[in-house]
Design an enzyme around this catalytic site. Structure first.
Site, mmCIF file in Angstrom:
data_model
loop_
_atom_site.group_PDB
_atom_site.id
_atom_site.type_symbol
_atom_site.label_atom_id
_atom_site.label_comp_id
_atom_site.label_asym_id
_atom_site.label_seq_id
_atom_site.Cartn_x
_atom_site.Cartn_y
_atom_site.Cartn_z
ATOM 1 N N LYS A 117 45.094 40.594 38.714
ATOM 2 C CA LYS A 117 44.964 39.931 37.407
ATOM 3 C C LYS A 117 44.047 40.738 36.490
ATOM 4 O O LYS A 117 44.394 41.004 35.342
ATOM 5 C CB LYS A 117 44.402 38.513 37.651
ATOM 6 C CG LYS A 117 44.256 37.664 36.406
ATOM 7 C CD LYS A 117 44.332 36.178 36.725
ATOM 8 C CE LYS A 117 43.065 35.609 37.328
ATOM 9 N NZ LYS A 117 41.968 35.445 36.363
ATOM 10 N N GLY A 131 39.327 33.088 30.935
ATOM 11 C CA GLY A 131 38.018 33.550 30.472
ATOM 12 C C GLY A 131 38.039 35.053 30.238
ATOM 13 O O GLY A 131 37.398 35.563 29.319
ATOM 14 N N ARG A 133 33.402 26.724 28.895
ATOM 15 C CA ARG A 133 32.738 27.872 29.529
ATOM 16 C C ARG A 133 31.794 28.613 28.569
ATOM 17 O O ARG A 133 32.014 28.631 27.368
ATOM 18 C CB ARG A 133 33.805 28.814 30.115
ATOM 19 C CG ARG A 133 34.573 28.089 31.231
ATOM 20 C CD ARG A 133 35.610 28.945 31.884
ATOM 21 N NE ARG A 133 35.035 30.065 32.597
ATOM 22 C CZ ARG A 133 35.756 30.994 33.198
ATOM 23 N NH1 ARG A 133 37.086 30.917 33.173
ATOM 24 N NH2 ARG A 133 35.176 31.983 33.833
ATOM 25 N N SER A 163 28.432 40.729 34.824
ATOM 26 C CA SER A 163 29.702 40.207 34.293
ATOM 27 C C SER A 163 30.560 41.347 33.788
ATOM 28 O O SER A 163 30.223 42.019 32.807
ATOM 29 C CB SER A 163 29.459 39.222 33.151
ATOM 30 O OG SER A 163 30.705 38.972 32.498
ATOM 31 N N GLN A 168 33.415 40.962 32.488
ATOM 32 C CA GLN A 168 34.070 40.550 31.235
ATOM 33 C C GLN A 168 33.193 40.933 30.046
ATOM 34 O O GLN A 168 33.671 41.514 29.068
ATOM 35 C CB GLN A 168 34.321 39.043 31.254
ATOM 36 C CG GLN A 168 35.336 38.640 32.315
ATOM 37 C CD GLN A 168 35.454 37.130 32.481
ATOM 38 O OE1 GLN A 168 34.674 36.365 31.941
ATOM 39 N NE2 GLN A 168 36.454 36.712 33.232
ATOM 40 N N ASP A 196 35.094 36.045 42.901
ATOM 41 C CA ASP A 196 36.232 35.113 42.821
ATOM 42 C C ASP A 196 36.666 34.604 44.191
ATOM 43 O O ASP A 196 37.608 33.809 44.287
ATOM 44 C CB ASP A 196 37.412 35.811 42.137
ATOM 45 C CG ASP A 196 37.131 36.041 40.662
ATOM 46 O OD1 ASP A 196 36.318 35.287 40.080
ATOM 47 O OD2 ASP A 196 37.709 36.982 40.090
ATOM 48 N N LYS A 225 32.787 29.091 36.415
ATOM 49 C CA LYS A 225 34.152 29.621 36.544
ATOM 50 C C LYS A 225 35.157 28.578 36.030
ATOM 51 O O LYS A 225 34.800 27.684 35.299
ATOM 52 C CB LYS A 225 34.416 30.029 37.992
ATOM 53 C CG LYS A 225 33.525 31.178 38.447
ATOM 54 C CD LYS A 225 33.793 32.433 37.611
ATOM 55 C CE LYS A 225 32.799 33.543 37.898
ATOM 56 N NZ LYS A 225 32.975 34.675 36.993
HETATM 57 C C1 S3P Z 1 36.770 39.231 35.734
HETATM 58 C C2 S3P Z 1 35.423 39.204 35.951
HETATM 59 C C3 S3P Z 1 34.742 38.112 36.663
HETATM 60 C C4 S3P Z 1 35.724 37.257 37.450
HETATM 61 C C5 S3P Z 1 36.951 36.929 36.657
HETATM 62 C C6 S3P Z 1 37.673 38.190 36.244
HETATM 63 C C7 S3P Z 1 37.348 40.362 35.000
HETATM 64 O O1 S3P Z 1 34.075 37.281 35.745
HETATM 65 O O2 S3P Z 1 35.105 36.099 37.916
HETATM 66 O O3 S3P Z 1 37.842 36.119 37.401
HETATM 67 O O4 S3P Z 1 38.567 40.571 35.047
HETATM 68 O O5 S3P Z 1 36.577 41.068 34.343
HETATM 69 P P1 S3P Z 1 32.661 37.662 35.104
HETATM 70 O O6 S3P Z 1 32.825 38.810 34.204
HETATM 71 O O7 S3P Z 1 32.246 36.431 34.340
HETATM 72 O O8 S3P Z 1 31.740 37.948 36.236
#
Ligand code: S3P
Length: 438
Positions: free
Chosen positions: A22, A93, A121, A166, A168, A314, A341
């Site tokens: 993903k 997210g 969130r 993070s 993200q 995750d 989450k």
């Molecule tokens: C993700 C980063 C993680 C993870 C999410 C996917 C990503 O979150 O929990 O399911 O693809 O960058 P965080 O960036 O909040 O740690």
């Protein structure tokens, strides 16, 4: 609404390529949208979260065609969005946070919303540093969405110290940084997944890495390219745990991404005593993949501390099922982030484990599980609420392998955000699962 009905018992055997990653598919789409020309994505995940990303990018004028399971993304490298447009990020997210960085770089005015879970969130973590770069980003006073963006006078590079690991937020800042003046640097408290950095290299941009610091230089263009997406280790995690905790199981998960920043779940089950072989390690673009063979064995409780949390972030719903099936106590600490989450995953796991007769205690930053692995059946039967969280739903489905009676997992519609076809695949390798519509 869908529910999973699980008959107790069974084993997991055979070979399986779980769905594609993903995180990597999100990035392939977003980076392809920032690149000039046509990019080709092989084996993309086409779950609901990615449908949200595809819709968001099409809304910005990016052409995306699907042909025989591949995605062709055609972009002029610039996002065009109708002024004050609204992008619905659904349950994702990753889309909301990373797209925020992309759109700030494109200097467009828009509003980001999502489903009930996403609207709860925290978004200040991405909004604040982007504002520091010169963007105009607003969230509610509670820090929650909607995210409202207005046009700005230009971005400047910053150095930002992340309080919580993070990927993200790191990705949002790096992608905004590509359109900022000067250098943008992100400092991480612990390494989070580095798919963005690795994939940027495929698109011709090389981020600078110096210990905990990662930097990009503003003004660097991206060149369209081809990206191959490996199987998702976080989707494989349910099957790894299922096979590891079930005597008689022998399951091989093929072509799984084994990026070290995502490998925590394997390290954790190995420490618990799981029989895991990582074979055929090979390069797959800038990522690594392997086949992972897991056989059933006796598991033991362990202490899991903060340093292992980001690389398995995750995978704790699945790992806590392994903890319940282990002999002795497992303590997870330094994992407060799990409460942010798709659901509060500490609360959801404690509630579900208690409903299935597992002794456990909730802590602010984690959980203590007293595993009953010395017994044949470690879970009673019962009804579990997934709270609409895909990973909670799949974790409790796997629990049936060591249950005494039928388990019913409610509210499973969102399983398709990350793992469309989960039930059919799980059935193929031995899980006794049926799906019913309420
Ligand atoms: C993700 C980063 C993680 C993870 C999410 C996917 C990503 O979150 O929990 O399911 O693809 O960058 P965080 O960036 O909040 O740690």
């Amino acid at each position: 609404m869908k529910k999973h009905i699980l008959s107790p018992g069974g084993e997991l055997n055979g070979e399986l390529r779980v769905v594609s990653d993903k995180s990597i598919t999100h990035r392939a789409l977003l980076l392809a949208a920032l690149a000039q020309g046509e990019s080709e994505i092989t084996h993309p995940l086409l779950g609901d979260d990615l449908q949200s990303t595809i819709a968001a990018l099409r809304f910005c004028g990016v052409l995306i065609n699907e042909e025989e399971g591949r995605l062709y993304v055609h972009s002029d490298g610039v996002l065009h969005i109708p002024d004050n447009g609204v992008v619905n990020c659904g349950n994702s997210g990753t889309l909301m946070r990373i797209f925020c960085g992309v759109a700030v770089g494109a200097n467009i005015a828009y509003r980001l919303i999502g489903d009930d879970s996403l609207m709860q969130r925290p978004m200040r973590r991405v909004a604040w540093p982007l504002c520091e770069m010169g963007a105009k980003v607003e969230v509610e006073s509670s820090g929650k969405p909607p995210i409202v963006l207005e046009k700005h006078q230009g971005l400047r590079g910053i150095r930002h110290n992340l309080k919580t690991a993070s990927a993200q937020v790191k990705s949002a800042l790096l992608l905004a940084g590509l359109r900022a003046e000067g250098e943008t640097t992100v400092e991480e408290p612990l390494p989070s997944r580095d798919h963005t950095e690795l994939m940027l290299k495929s698109f011709g941009v090389v981020p600078k890495r110096d210990g905990a610091l990662v930097s990009v230089q503003g003004g660097t263009p991206l060149n369209a390219t081809g990206i191959k997406v490996p199987a998702d280790i976080s989707s494989a995690a349910f099957f790894m745990v299922g096979a590891a905790m079930t005597p008689g199981s022998d399951l091989t998960l093929t072509n799984v991404g084994i990026n070290p920043t995502r490998f925590g779940a394997v390290e954790i089950i190995r420490r618990m005593g799981a029989d895991v072989d990582v074979i055929n390690v090979r390069e797959y673009g800038n990522e690594l993949v392997a086949d992972i063979r897991v056989c059933g064995s006796e598991l033991h409780g362990i202490d899991i501390e903060a340093d292992l949390v980001p690389s398995a972030i995750d995978d704790f719903p699945a790992l806590l099922i392994a903890a319940a099936a282990a002999i002795g106590k497992t303590t997870l600490s330094g994992a407060t982030e799990l409460r942010n989450k798709e659901s509060d995953r500490i609360g959801a796991m404690v509630e579900g484990l208690l409903a299935l007769g597992v002794e456990c205690e909730e802590r602010k930053d984690g959980i203590v599980v007293r595993g009953a692995g010395d017994k044949k059946n470690v879970f009673s039967g019962g009804k579990v609420q997934s709270r609409g969280d895909h990973r909670i739903a799949m974790a409790f489905s796997i629990a049936a392998l060591r249950a005494a009676d039928e388990i019913v997992v409610e509210n499973c519609d969102n399983v398709s955000t990350s793992f469309p076809g989960f039930a059919a695949m799980a059935r193929e390798v031995g899980l006794r699962i049926a799906v019913e519509e309420d």
